[in-house]
Design an enzyme around this catalytic site. Structure first.
Site, PDB file in Angstrom:
ATOM      1  CG  HIS A 131      28.731   4.000  42.946  1.00 21.66           C
ATOM      2  ND1 HIS A 131      27.907   4.720  43.776  1.00 21.66           N
ATOM      3  CD2 HIS A 131      28.989   4.787  41.874  1.00 21.66           C
ATOM      4  CE1 HIS A 131      27.666   5.918  43.209  1.00 21.66           C
ATOM      5  NE2 HIS A 131      28.331   5.984  42.073  1.00 21.66           N
ATOM      6  CG  ASP A 173      25.747   2.284  44.788  1.00 21.00           C
ATOM      7  OD1 ASP A 173      26.646   2.948  45.338  1.00 21.00           O
ATOM      8  OD2 ASP A 173      25.228   2.602  43.714  1.00 21.00           O
ATOM      9  CD  GLU A 204      27.985   9.454  40.499  1.00 14.44           C
ATOM     10  OE1 GLU A 204      27.444  10.563  40.438  1.00 14.44           O
ATOM     11  OE2 GLU A 204      27.493   8.497  41.131  1.00 14.44           O
TER      12      GLU A 204
END
Ligand code: ACM
Length: 536
Positions: free
Chosen positions: A243, A172, A310
């Site tokens: 990420h 991440d 995302e």
């Protein structure tokens, strides 16, 4: 019997018991060697009993494989002369052994025998099989690193609850946690951050201390083998194209260098959705193929998770290189560019006999043919994917994000997100009612996700995961009635026994009466500021 998760059928035959002592033998039929090893090691440690090979007249525990049963199904019968465990396959037999452990009482969950204990089993007959084949737990080891020992411990906790998929979120913005031999900077640089936002997003506090760590490839091999002995599959997640700031910090050429100076980026030290995403270039594709080659060699799992969630498109909108790629490929927009990126890895994984799974954002711009979806933003993504013939794992954040608070009270530590109580999780239904029977077959199962932005150590992970993971395990395994008809009072009654098991296992769960004084968080960390977001 107080079993959790509840079995399909269980009957107590008589009031008597089968006593176990140092003469109780073990008869391990063909194909049961792994379960016999686990049983001797684990129940042997807890009880101090040796479980020698059974001789003619011994009372005994008999392990067998019975192909007529479902692969993960089992039958367990205890009579005054012995216990017979039969599994449809080794996995089913292993779940039978887990049930046997629960029948022995809470001290069977300790790692050494307590003095003066007598070991006995009630005379029962149990027939059981799981509802879903994917009964998952996501551990986010990227936001806060969980040292290897903690992962092995969670595999034991999963096995005790008949959960069988560990989704390991390995990368991440805030950290890269798996050694990749050909790209050493991923862990040299990407596994450490200089400091950490303490608590939730809006907290003004920082812990000015480096945080990090990573698993060597041998650590991963050990984790995967330990999981396999417990019939748990480890699904690795390498999150792209969002990420990814830890990777960009290590290898700045992976970022959108025509938009920002990526050499100034470091491993991210705060939480939220990050604008610094991977560049959609051949360099990036080749780099991640290299990463995935090593990942495939480490993880035998059919599914490989590529994230896909995302990914803000702002840098791609501003990047001449990304725009040129959109034009060259004849794509409509940045969403289709992400879809192209995901499809590339779908094809790449398929060619190697694996299957891609990603978060439900991978539906945007068109989903690659064989891809499966982790439905996290609600049921919607999963419904759309199942209707389009894609397999789905249901893990909606509104229901089963276990980092979210579990009580509305003032004392809840670092209370982010939705309030989701033990009862809410018990009444969670993984299959949305609007799916037809055929569509519902695409629901492989369900998964509880434990993100760790506000869970800095294993005690905090335990607190958020338990007791709700026990309720979740019953949802994933047992054939419960519709949510409103579920017997939550009955479940709570069985939980009284299960808390004693968790105590013996050393799990720092949230007690029903609320956090213990040392589990509270003072001041600003205890203020609910992040949630809840709107229900989708
Ligand atoms: C997610 O929670 N961003 C998958």
């Amino acid at each position: 019997m107080d079993l959790i998760p509840a079995p399909q059928r269980a009957a107590r035959n008589a009031d008597g018991h089968l006593s176990l002592d140092s003469g109780t033998g073990l008869e391990a039929g063909p194909g049961t060697e792994g379960v016999a090893r686990w049983l001797r090691a684990t129940l042997g440690a807890a009880t101090g009993l040796p479980f020698p090979e059974a001789r003619d007249h011994d009372r005994r525990i008999v392990l067998g494989i019975e192909p007529g049963l479902p692969a993960e199904g089992y039958r367990l019968a205890v009579t005054p002369t012995g216990a017979e465990l039969a599994g449809g396959g080794p996995a089913g037999l292993f779940w039978a052994a887990q049930t046997l452990r629960q029948l022995l009482g809470p001290d069977a969950f300790r790692r050494a025998p307590l003095p003066g204990r007598h070991w006995r089993l009630p005379l029962v007959r149990i027939e059981d099989a799981p509802r879903f084949r994917w009964r998952g737990l996501l551990l986010d080891v990227a936001r806060h690193f969980m040292p290897k020992e903690g992962v092995l411990r969670y595999l034991d906790l999963m096995a005790a609850h008949k959960l069988n998929v560990l989704h390991l979120h390995l990368t991440d913005d805030q950290g890269w946690r798996v050694e990749i031999v050909r790209y050493p900077r991923l862990t040299e640089v990407g596994s450490w951050r200089a400091r950490t936002k303490f608590g939730h997003r809006a907290s003004p506090l920082w812990e000015e201390k480096p945080h990090g760590g990573f698993y060597t490839q041998d650590d991963i091999r050990e984790i995967v083998a330990y999981a396999a002995e417990r019939h748990v599959t480890v699904v690795p997640e390498i999150d792209v194209p969002g990420h990814s700031q830890a990777a960009i910090a290590a290898y700045p050429e992976l970022g959108n260098t025509d938009v920002i100076d990526t050499t100034t980026l470091s491993v991210w030290d705060t939480w939220g959705v990050n604008p610094n995403v991977l560049a959609p270039t051949d360099t990036t594709l080749r780099f991640y193929e290299g990463v995935l080659e090593e990942v495939l060699a480490l993880f035998p799992s059919q599914f490989v998770h590529i994230g896909g969630d995302e990914c803000p498109k702002d840098q791609w909108r501003r990047s001449p290189r990304a725009q040129a790629r959109i034009a060259e490929l004849g794509l409509a927009d940045e969403d289709e560019l992400q879809s192209w990126f995901v499809r590339h890895f779908d094809t790449w994984l398929s060619a190697r006999g694996r299957r891609l799974i990603g978060w439900d954002e991978i539906l945007e711009g068109g989903l690659a043919d064989g891809a499966a979806v982790s439905s996290w933003r609600g049921y919607g993504g999963g419904v759309a994917a199942a209707r389009a013939g894609h397999d789905v794992v249901m893990c909606p954040e509104q229901q089963v994000y276990l980092d979210h608070r579990q009580d509305p009270g003032e004392d809840e530590p670092v209370p982010i997100g939705f309030v989701r109580t033990l009862e809410d999780v018990y009444r969670f239904e993984p299959v949305p009612p609007q799916l037809t029977e055929d569509e519902a077959r695409h629901v492989l199962g369900t998964q509880a996700n434990v993100w760790t932005e506000v869970l800095e150590d294993h005690a905090r992970v335990d607190y958020q995961a338990f007791p709700r993971l026990a309720a979740f395990a019953e949802v994933a395994w047992s054939r419960l009635p519709a949510p409103a008809e579920r017997d939550f009072a009955g479940f709570e009654g069985r939980m009284a026994a299960h808390y004693r098991r968790l105590d013996a296992l050393g799990v720092a769960y949230r007690p029903p009466a609320g956090p213990r004084p040392w589990q509270r968080r003072p001041g600003v960390l205890g203020r609910p500021v992040d949630g809840p977001p709107p229900i989708k």
